[in-house]
Design a protein around this motif. Structure first.
Motif, PDB file in Angstrom:
ATOM      1  N   LEU A  58      26.931 -19.941  55.817  1.00  0.00           N
ATOM      2  CA  LEU A  58      26.904 -18.980  54.709  1.00  0.00           C
ATOM      3  C   LEU A  58      25.755 -17.985  54.864  1.00  0.00           C
ATOM      4  O   LEU A  58      25.918 -16.795  54.604  1.00  0.00           O
ATOM      5  CB  LEU A  58      26.814 -19.716  53.368  1.00  0.00           C
ATOM      6  N   MET A  59      24.607 -18.472  55.303  1.00  0.00           N
ATOM      7  CA  MET A  59      23.464 -17.550  55.466  1.00  0.00           C
ATOM      8  C   MET A  59      23.762 -16.512  56.550  1.00  0.00           C
ATOM      9  O   MET A  59      23.405 -15.335  56.395  1.00  0.00           O
ATOM     10  CB  MET A  59      22.200 -18.341  55.794  1.00  0.00           C
ATOM     11  N   GLN A  60      24.434 -16.936  57.632  1.00  0.00           N
ATOM     12  CA  GLN A  60      24.769 -15.968  58.686  1.00  0.00           C
ATOM     13  C   GLN A  60      25.764 -14.937  58.166  1.00  0.00           C
ATOM     14  O   GLN A  60      25.674 -13.747  58.490  1.00  0.00           O
ATOM     15  CB  GLN A  60      25.337 -16.698  59.906  1.00  0.00           C
ATOM     16  N   MET A  61      26.703 -15.388  57.343  1.00  0.00           N
ATOM     17  CA  MET A  61      27.666 -14.464  56.736  1.00  0.00           C
ATOM     18  C   MET A  61      26.926 -13.482  55.810  1.00  0.00           C
ATOM     19  O   MET A  61      27.191 -12.270  55.822  1.00  0.00           O
ATOM     20  CB  MET A  61      28.709 -15.303  55.968  1.00  0.00           C
ATOM     21  N   LEU A  62      25.969 -13.996  55.046  1.00  0.00           N
ATOM     22  CA  LEU A  62      25.224 -13.141  54.107  1.00  0.00           C
ATOM     23  C   LEU A  62      24.348 -12.121  54.834  1.00  0.00           C
ATOM     24  O   LEU A  62      24.205 -10.983  54.374  1.00  0.00           O
ATOM     25  CB  LEU A  62      24.380 -13.999  53.155  1.00  0.00           C
ATOM     26  N   GLU A  63      23.762 -12.521  55.951  1.00  0.00           N
ATOM     27  CA  GLU A  63      22.965 -11.568  56.758  1.00  0.00           C
ATOM     28  C   GLU A  63      23.827 -10.357  57.125  1.00  0.00           C
ATOM     29  O   GLU A  63      23.381  -9.218  57.042  1.00  0.00           O
ATOM     30  CB  GLU A  63      22.479 -12.225  58.062  1.00  0.00           C
ATOM     31  N   LYS A  64      25.081 -10.649  57.522  1.00  0.00           N
ATOM     32  CA  LYS A  64      25.984  -9.550  57.920  1.00  0.00           C
ATOM     33  C   LYS A  64      26.276  -8.627  56.748  1.00  0.00           C
ATOM     34  O   LYS A  64      26.569  -7.457  56.940  1.00  0.00           O
ATOM     35  CB  LYS A  64      27.292 -10.115  58.476  1.00  0.00           C
ATOM     36  N   LYS A  65      26.202  -9.178  55.535  1.00  0.00           N
ATOM     37  CA  LYS A  65      26.454  -8.366  54.332  1.00  0.00           C
ATOM     38  C   LYS A  65      25.183  -7.677  53.830  1.00  0.00           C
ATOM     39  O   LYS A  65      25.174  -7.111  52.750  1.00  0.00           O
ATOM     40  CB  LYS A  65      27.011  -9.259  53.209  1.00  0.00           C
ATOM     41  N   GLY A  66      24.073  -7.849  54.562  1.00  0.00           N
ATOM     42  CA  GLY A  66      22.854  -7.130  54.196  1.00  0.00           C
ATOM     43  C   GLY A  66      21.862  -7.911  53.355  1.00  0.00           C
ATOM     44  O   GLY A  66      20.912  -7.324  52.830  1.00  0.00           O
ATOM     45  N   VAL A 159      24.877 -11.735  46.876  1.00  0.00           N
ATOM     46  CA  VAL A 159      25.259 -13.089  47.306  1.00  0.00           C
ATOM     47  C   VAL A 159      26.500 -13.532  46.531  1.00  0.00           C
ATOM     48  O   VAL A 159      27.455 -14.065  47.115  1.00  0.00           O
ATOM     49  CB  VAL A 159      24.087 -14.086  47.090  1.00  0.00           C
ATOM     50  N   ASN A 160      26.516 -13.268  45.234  1.00  0.00           N
ATOM     51  CA  ASN A 160      27.673 -13.661  44.416  1.00  0.00           C
ATOM     52  C   ASN A 160      28.951 -12.984  44.913  1.00  0.00           C
ATOM     53  O   ASN A 160      29.982 -13.645  45.100  1.00  0.00           O
ATOM     54  CB  ASN A 160      27.425 -13.320  42.952  1.00  0.00           C
ATOM     55  N   ASP A 161      28.886 -11.682  45.131  1.00  0.00           N
ATOM     56  CA  ASP A 161      30.084 -10.954  45.593  1.00  0.00           C
ATOM     57  C   ASP A 161      30.591 -11.536  46.907  1.00  0.00           C
ATOM     58  O   ASP A 161      31.795 -11.769  47.077  1.00  0.00           O
ATOM     59  CB  ASP A 161      29.762  -9.459  45.804  1.00  0.00           C
TER      60      ASP A 161
END
Ligand code: TMP
Length: 236
Positions: A58-66, A159-161
């Motif tokens: 999840l953290m790697q996915m969130l990094e990609k989202k900024g 993060v929520n989105d």
């Protein structure tokens, strides 16, 4: 290869170790589970592995989202290298659907879908039982500046989105979650701690079955199986 040096912290669910690099730490996830500020204690077999691997995905996915995070490298099933931060003593909570302490505090049923997500912070202090905290009190106590709390709120909604969309794709409704932020040595705010079934409420979209730590908190059974199933679904 990063080596674990001296243990600097042991919490309810994780241990944290120094490494040769002062900017990096190693987190080691345990199977221990607690609820109600440590009053209820138990073990959830395999939880440490699920929480470590899920949080890292999840953290790697969130990094990609900024959203900047502490994630550096997964080094084993239970261990991850993370950036060293000073954790802000705030539990940052976003809710999409009423549940838990929200339902209790306001005397409403669980399952009310909000038009807009809510944002709240609790003071991370076990002796006080992590009380709900006004943002202006957090500023008065010097925990954050007004600018920092604005940044934290912005990241929390990002993060929520991202998580809502991610979990929905695997048949899970993101009811609410708790995240923690930390500051690196240069003062940058990044997402830290973990994102797992310990820290999120997830309900199955078809059945509304609770697929998170509420199974442990409320003695609903299938605890281990549920953690495994959530991980099976998200790892794709
Ligand atoms: P709450 O409804 O009990 O306030 O919980 C809100 C969210 O925060 C829920 O997803 C579970 C998570 N949570 C933690 O991660 N740690 C805690 O100590 C508590 C009480 C809740």
């Amino acid at each position: 290869m990063m080596n674990k040096l001296e243990q600097i912290y042991e919490g309810k669910a994780k241990k944290v170790f120094k490494t040769e690099d002062p900017e990096l730490l190693i987190v080691d996830y345990k199977d221990d589970a607690t609820a109600f500020n440590g009053e209820k204690k138990g073990q959830i077999a395999g939880k440490g592995v699920v929480n470590n691997r899920m949080s890292n995905l999840l953290m790697q996915m969130l990094e990609k989202k900024g959203v900047p995070t502490h994630f550096v490298e997964e080094i084993s099933d239970r261990e991850t290298v993370v950036k060293a931060v000073t954790i802000m003593p705030l539990e940052v909570i976003v809710r999409n659907i009423s549940a838990g302490s929200f339902a209790k505090r306001y005397g409403v049923e669980e399952g009310i879908v909000f038009d807009e997500p809510t944002f709240e912070v609790s003071y991370k202090n076990d002796d006080l039982g992590d009380p709900l905290m006004c943002e202006s009190h957090a500023i008065a106590l010097g925990i954050v500046t007004a600018e920092e709390i604005d940044q934290v709120r912005k990241y929390a909604f990002m993060v929520n989105d991202a998580l809502k969309e991610f979990f929905l794709a695997v048949g899970l409704k993101l009811v609410d979650f708790k995240i923690e932020f930390g500051k690196t040595s240069d003062g940058t705010i990044i997402l830290a701690d973990e994102i797992s079934p310990d820290t999120c409420r997830l309900w199955d979209v078809e059945t509304n079955k609770k697929m998170d730590k509420d199974r442990f908190r409320r003695d609903l059974g299938d605890v281990e199986e549920t953690y495994q199933e959530v991980f099976e679904r998200i790892k794709g």
